[in-house]
Design a protein around this motif. Sequence first.
Motif, PDB file in Angstrom:
ATOM      1  N   THR A 205       0.645  -1.002  -0.344  1.00  0.00           N
ATOM      2  CA  THR A 205       0.442  -0.259   0.270  1.00  0.00           C
ATOM      3  C   THR A 205       0.410   1.592  -0.485  1.00  0.00           C
ATOM      4  O   THR A 205       0.246   2.371  -0.438  1.00  0.00           O
ATOM      5  CB  THR A 205      -0.821   0.574   1.398  1.00  0.00           C
ATOM      6  OG1 THR A 205       0.198   0.005   2.634  1.00  0.00           O
ATOM      7  CG2 THR A 205      -1.536  -1.115   1.018  1.00  0.00           C
ATOM      8  N   VAL A 228      -6.009   0.957  -1.279  1.00  0.00           N
ATOM      9  CA  VAL A 228      -7.038   0.347  -0.754  1.00  0.00           C
ATOM     10  C   VAL A 228      -7.011  -0.339  -2.983  1.00  0.00           C
ATOM     11  O   VAL A 228      -6.923  -1.796  -2.703  1.00  0.00           O
ATOM     12  CB  VAL A 228      -8.416   0.814  -1.128  1.00  0.00           C
ATOM     13  CG1 VAL A 228      -9.693  -0.412  -1.576  1.00  0.00           C
ATOM     14  CG2 VAL A 228      -8.929   0.890   0.365  1.00  0.00           C
ATOM     15  N   LEU A 264     -11.517  -5.198  -3.115  1.00  0.00           N
ATOM     16  CA  LEU A 264     -10.644  -4.394  -3.010  1.00  0.00           C
ATOM     17  C   LEU A 264     -10.674  -3.688  -4.499  1.00  0.00           C
ATOM     18  O   LEU A 264     -10.467  -2.111  -4.091  1.00  0.00           O
ATOM     19  CB  LEU A 264      -9.765  -4.087  -1.829  1.00  0.00           C
ATOM     20  CG  LEU A 264     -10.330  -5.657  -0.827  1.00  0.00           C
ATOM     21  CD1 LEU A 264      -8.684  -5.578  -0.321  1.00  0.00           C
ATOM     22  CD2 LEU A 264     -10.383  -4.127   0.286  1.00  0.00           C
ATOM     23  N   GLY A 268     -12.033   0.104  -5.399  1.00  0.00           N
ATOM     24  CA  GLY A 268     -11.824   1.106  -5.596  1.00  0.00           C
ATOM     25  C   GLY A 268     -11.185   1.607  -7.188  1.00  0.00           C
ATOM     26  O   GLY A 268     -11.464   3.074  -6.973  1.00  0.00           O
TER      27      GLY A 268
END
Length: 376
Positions: A205, A228, A264, A268
């Motif tokens: 991340t 994300v 995810l 996103g």
Amino acid sequence: MSPDRPAVGDLFRRFRERLAVEGPARPGEHGGHAPKAGRNGRRRGGGGEQLNVPPVEFTSYYGRPILKAPVWKWDIAAYLFSGGLAAGSSLLAAGGQLTGRPALRRAGRVTSLAAVSASTFFLIHDLGKPARFHHMLRVAKLTSPMSMGTWILSAFGPAAGVAAVAETAPRLPEHGLLGLGRKLLPPAGNAAGLLAAVTAPALATYTGVLLADTAVPSWHEAYPELPVIFAGSALASGAGVGLLAAPTGEAGPARRLAVAGAALELWGSHRVENRLGLLSEPYATGTAGKLLRAGRALTAAGVAGALAGRRSRMLSALSGGALLAASVCTRFGIFHGGVASARDPKYTVVPQRERAQRRAGQQPHVNGPGAGPNGG
């Protein structure tokens, strides 16, 4: 006063009547003169014709971009993908280790080492000189994503390396110095594998935080979504490795990882293409739009194949390849979208004007209730 001449009051009354019927005199008619404009930009005594300059569409001075577009090239986009692949593979390996799936563990560890090595190469290639990577380790600045990323990569790399080397232990001789390594490597590899898995979320991340920390409009405004998206992309790519390399009987954790990562990533990607207003446009058009649409389609196909191919080795492998390709498309799509937003000045100027207008609308009026005689 001559008795034949009308009174001044009669002349004024006739003038008002004629003015009410004919309207004000225009320039060149009846010898009249154009009324002058007042401070508010309207003609005094006239019909309120607007004299202000109409608003024009802003481009930029001499047609040049306002922001300097990132000088990063394809190697940084490849760095984003390989770092996420390394993180996702280490999580896959830890799952295989903890659930007693040796093929899954082995595939994750080997891929993680290969991916983090490629990631380091791409980063050093972009820096230009290997010494610059070393120089970045002189300080640790918590407020700098680049500084933290360097330390995360430096912690993750050796742990992933030890875990991968431990997979060679069964091939070592049982006696002598190498025999000692055969006994010590497995526990050391297990500890290193878990350490790499603990570091993996930060590795997956931090690149999203790094992009959002720049002045590039479509990256900066997407600061909640980029980490994300990159986390989901990392999980999906790691799941792809498991589906490709492990037999169907050991691929259960990879399938669950694929579902979580796809959720995810798709959430996103949908957000950055719809939440940012004008700044969503670079993600939906051009090269970035094509890549992100392909990424979504490949992700959906990969998850569907992973769930449907529980007993089909071929279908599982195809699903794994689709998830890996989807991760490549997503990372490169986010990269190209940000670069496109920096090159067009409207993505800088229009959001700035909108923010200024919102701030102006939130300020209390100086002559509102409670204001003093001088507006204070």
